[in-house]
Design an enzyme around this catalytic site. Structure first.
Site, short mmCIF file in Angstrom:
data_model
loop_
_atom_site.label_atom_id
_atom_site.label_comp_id
_atom_site.label_asym_id
_atom_site.label_seq_id
_atom_site.Cartn_x
_atom_site.Cartn_y
_atom_site.Cartn_z
N ASP A 12 25.35 6.74 -47.52
CA ASP A 12 24.25 5.97 -47.85
C ASP A 12 24.29 4.50 -47.29
O ASP A 12 23.36 3.96 -46.64
CB ASP A 12 24.14 6.10 -49.51
CG ASP A 12 23.77 7.65 -49.79
OD1 ASP A 12 23.95 8.28 -49.15
OD2 ASP A 12 23.08 7.60 -51.05
N ARG A 92 28.13 -0.24 -62.73
CA ARG A 92 26.87 -0.98 -62.01
C ARG A 92 26.67 -2.18 -62.43
O ARG A 92 26.32 -3.23 -61.46
CB ARG A 92 25.81 0.12 -62.27
CG ARG A 92 25.97 1.37 -61.67
CD ARG A 92 26.81 1.57 -60.27
NE ARG A 92 26.71 2.85 -59.55
CZ ARG A 92 27.66 3.12 -58.60
NH1 ARG A 92 28.64 2.26 -58.29
NH2 ARG A 92 27.50 4.07 -58.02
N ASP A 121 21.15 5.08 -60.89
CA ASP A 121 21.76 3.57 -60.41
C ASP A 121 20.73 2.85 -59.90
O ASP A 121 20.83 1.49 -60.28
CB ASP A 121 22.68 4.04 -59.61
CG ASP A 121 24.10 4.62 -59.79
OD1 ASP A 121 24.22 4.42 -60.97
OD2 ASP A 121 24.99 5.06 -58.94
N SER A 173 28.13 13.90 -52.52
CA SER A 173 28.48 12.80 -52.66
C SER A 173 29.41 12.36 -53.73
O SER A 173 29.51 12.90 -54.95
CB SER A 173 27.13 11.74 -53.34
OG SER A 173 27.33 10.46 -53.37
#
Length: 396
Positions: A12, A92, A121, A173
């Site tokens: 990504d 995060r 996210d 992913s």
């Protein structure tokens, strides 16, 4: 426009870096947070420069991650929806914190990330950024570009000569840090399908784990783990050691269909080996040292805390208020837990504490203690009073 991109070097963010340059005409500064990815960090930095970044910054945040984010979170004993130890969620806010700092230092007006428009996210990155800098701008390519999925992105990467780990055969992913690895998307989107056996990075297949159980002792002081098997370690070193021990016994795998904050269900597969040991070890010591009502209050509030962290509100007044309560409760969590690991399972084999509230003489059936059993009669009658009144009223 100058943009600071949270860059992992994966599919990504590799595509995003090129897209920001070509589609937006942006100058891109790539930022990679080292929170336990190992050699991938330097590889990502070099790859970012090769893909067109004007600057690539990599920071070693491992100690800060465990000390200031993972350990405070674990004082709350949080589990999202009964299973998830929040490994991605807790990383995060740290990454977003440094995105904002670097943007301010480098004179960039915007930040960018690789989170999809369907996931959690995007909320975690952006809510954190706005909480720390209300004027920051955010570029979220997944909400803006024309790609409809990762298959098209893989084709784009191949066309532009951008090396990526994902392939058409393995399009799921992965996201890794010191606390866990998460897997989602692609072949994992079918909740009936078992994860591929060769997918896991942190943990041995439980079926192939050692035939002999292993015992591990974790020592806690004032709520945080400080030593493993008698050896005092820094927070990051301690979590690394527990990952190694638990990983070889296949401990810490979770396969979960969860409720995302944005409103949909998703299937995630997680490995959290060391964190699983921290969770069970901590609860073993707490069983000795925490007052009943303090423990029960903490456990009532833990799901709310987990939800707050999961949804991305680490830098929020509600999380900070709950944190203050949990930190106070954790002050008495001092002691040692002995855990037994065997083929994917972890069980408590012993616990001890200099602050223990457990009185063996008091609870023993074989010796007198400071307890008069006749007192139980009045206790029972008082607690049954309202039930007796209700029963009489229903008969009438």
């Amino acid at each position: 426009m100058k943009v600071v991109l949270a860059y992992s070097g994966g599919l990504d963010t590799s595509i995003i870096l090129k897209w920001l340059i070509e589609d937006r005409g942006a100058e891109v500064i790539a930022f990679t947070a080292d929170i336990g990815q190992g050699d991938e960090v330097e590889e990502a930095r070099e790859k970012a420069l090769a893909t067109g970044a004007s600057k690539a910054i990599a920071l070693d945040l491992r100690e800060e991650f465990v000390r200031d984010f993972v350990f405070p979170m674990f004082r709350a004993a949080p589990l999202y929806e009964g299973y998830y130890l929040l490994g991605t969620s807790i990383a995060r806010p740290l990454i977003a914190k440094y995105l904002v700092q670097i943007a301010e230092q480098e004179g960039a007006e915007a930040i960018s990330h690789g989170a999809t428009g369907k996931g959690n996210d995007q909320v975690r990155f952006e809510v954190t950024a706005y909480a720390l800098n209300p004027e920051i701008k955010v570029v979220a390519p997944w909400r803006e570009w024309s790609f409809t999925g990762r298959t098209e992105m893989i084709d784009f990467a191949e066309k532009h000569g951008i090396p990526v780990v994902q392939t058409h055969a393995k399009p799921y992913s992965m996201d890794a840090n010191m606390l866990h690895v998460s897997y989602e998307g692609g072949i994992l989107e079918d909740p009936w399908a078992e994860p591929p056996a060769d997918m896991f990075l942190f943990t041995q297949n439980p079926e192939e784990a050692p035939d002999k159980p292993e015992y591990v002792e974790i020592e806690f002081e004032r709520g945080d783990a400080v030593a493993v098997n008698g050896e005092r370690l820094s927070p990051a070193a301690l979590l690394t050691r527990l990952n190694e021990i638990a990983g070889r016994h296949g401990v810490g795998r979770v396969d979960l269909v969860e409720n995302r904050f944005v409103g949909m269900k998703s299937r995630g597969v997680y490995e959290t080996p060391g964190g699983t040991l921290l969770y069970h070890g901590r609860r073993a010591v707490e069983s000795l040292t925490l007052d009943r009502e303090a423990l029960h209050l903490r456990d009532q509030l833990s799901p709310k805390y987990a939800e707050i962290v999961y949804n991305g509100f680490w830098f929020s007044p509600e999380r900070e208020a709950l944190q203050a309560l949990f930190d106070e409760v954790a002050r008495s969590v001092t002691g040692t837990a002995r855990l037994k690991l065997y083929k994917g399972s972890v069980t408590v084999a012993g616990r001890k504490s200099p602050k223990s509230l457990y009185d063996q003489k008091l609870v023993s059936f074989d010796e007198e203690g400071g307890y008069d059993q006749h007192d139980a009669e009045g206790f029972i009658k008082l607690n049954a009073l309202r039930l007796k009144a209700r029963a009489r009223a229903q008969k009438g």
